[in-house]
Write an enzyme that holds these catalytic residues in place. Structure first.
Site, short mmCIF file in Angstrom:
data_model
loop_
_atom_site.label_atom_id
_atom_site.label_comp_id
_atom_site.label_asym_id
_atom_site.label_seq_id
_atom_site.Cartn_x
_atom_site.Cartn_y
_atom_site.Cartn_z
N ARG A 1 18.04 -11.63 40.22
CA ARG A 1 19.37 -11.52 40.84
C ARG A 1 19.65 -12.65 41.81
NH1 ARG A 1 18.43 -5.63 42.13
NH2 ARG A 1 16.49 -6.18 41.10
N GLU B 1 2.81 -3.03 46.89
CA GLU B 1 2.28 -1.74 47.33
C GLU B 1 1.11 -1.30 46.42
OE1 GLU B 1 5.42 1.07 47.67
OE2 GLU B 1 4.11 2.64 48.46
P1 AMP Z 1 10.29 -7.17 48.48
O1 AMP Z 1 9.33 -8.20 47.94
O2 AMP Z 1 9.62 -5.86 48.79
O3 AMP Z 1 11.10 -7.72 49.65
O4 AMP Z 1 11.29 -6.83 47.31
C1 AMP Z 1 12.35 -7.66 47.04
C2 AMP Z 1 12.66 -7.75 45.57
O5 AMP Z 1 12.62 -6.47 44.92
C3 AMP Z 1 14.06 -8.31 45.39
O6 AMP Z 1 14.01 -9.32 44.39
C4 AMP Z 1 14.91 -7.12 44.99
O7 AMP Z 1 15.77 -7.47 43.94
C5 AMP Z 1 13.92 -6.02 44.56
N1 AMP Z 1 14.14 -4.74 45.27
C6 AMP Z 1 13.27 -4.15 46.14
N2 AMP Z 1 13.74 -2.97 46.59
C7 AMP Z 1 14.95 -2.79 46.01
C8 AMP Z 1 15.97 -1.78 46.11
N3 AMP Z 1 15.84 -0.69 46.88
N4 AMP Z 1 17.11 -1.96 45.38
C9 AMP Z 1 17.27 -3.04 44.60
N5 AMP Z 1 16.36 -4.03 44.48
C10 AMP Z 1 15.20 -3.92 45.18
#
Ligand code: AMP
Length: 186
Positions: free
Chosen positions: A73, A110
């Site tokens: 995205r 995680e």
């Molecule tokens: P993180 O590495 O935990 O910051 O996760 C970020 C990535 O996971 C991004 O590329 C987001 O598109 C996706 N992502 C994580 N949590 C969500 C959520 N609740 N809704 C949509 N996309 C998420």
């Protein structure tokens, strides 16, 4: 619907309209996750344009040479932004997707781990770069992507998100010396 040029910075009302259009999908892709669905923003030509303009106005005087988007995205947000800024677009992808020589970084999730990659020759040293993704959750993906950009010796000017899940404190994982900003914080 007519698409209008918006030469001025977006006001709070436009951000609120974008926020109102984001759709929450419970338990996707797995139980316990409240997924922030942005397709409901992207399908609206005015909201999509206002979102791009919002980021454009933050960056227009910063001489950005490359917009780097994180799969997938981050590509959707990053490509129109790069076009608007007159900058190049560079993808950061999950492992095995880029055909050339890559720089790679593995990071913990995680459960398990993930890998991000960038073409080694995608950006020249000291180029002015902005990194963008749709959503900051734990910060693992954006932090790993920043590590890749550091290895390429670029000048990382800013890291931008459409959405930040503030309660997960992802910003704390990002490099302190880089300007970071999210359009919408939950
Ligand atoms: P993180 O590495 O935990 O910051 O996760 C970020 C990535 O996971 C991004 O590329 C987001 O598109 C996706 N992502 C994580 N949590 C969500 C959520 N609740 N809704 C949509 N996309 C998420």
């Amino acid at each position: 619907m007519m698409i209008t040029e918006s030469p001025t910075p977006m006001d709070q009302i436009s951000v609120e309209k974008i926020k109102a259009a984001i759709r929450d999908i419970p338990d996707f892709p797995k139980p316990g996750i409240l997924f922030k669905d942005i397709t409901t923003v992207l399908r609206d030509p005015i909201l999509f344009q206002h979102m791009t303009d919002y980021f454009y106005h933050l960056l227009k005087d910063k001489n950005i040479q490359y917009v780097v988007g994180i799969e997938s995205r981050g590509f959707i947000l990053g490509c129109p932004l790069a076009y608007r800024l007159g900058a190049g677009f560079v993808p950061i992808r999950k492992t095995g997707k880029l055909p050339g020589m890559v720089e790679r970084h593995e990071y913990d999730l995680e459960y398990g781990s993930d890998i991000v990659e960038i073409h080694k020759d995608a950006i020249e040293p000291n180029a002015r770069v902005v990194l963008i993704d749709d959503l900051l959750a734990t910060g693992g993906t954006a932090a790993a992507s920043s590590t890749l950009l550091k290895r390429l010796d670029v000048d990382l000017v800013s890291i931008l998100f459409m959405i930040e899940l503030g309660f997960l404190n992802g910003m704390e994982k990002l490099p302190k010396e880089v300007n970071t900003h999210a359009m919408i914080t939950y």
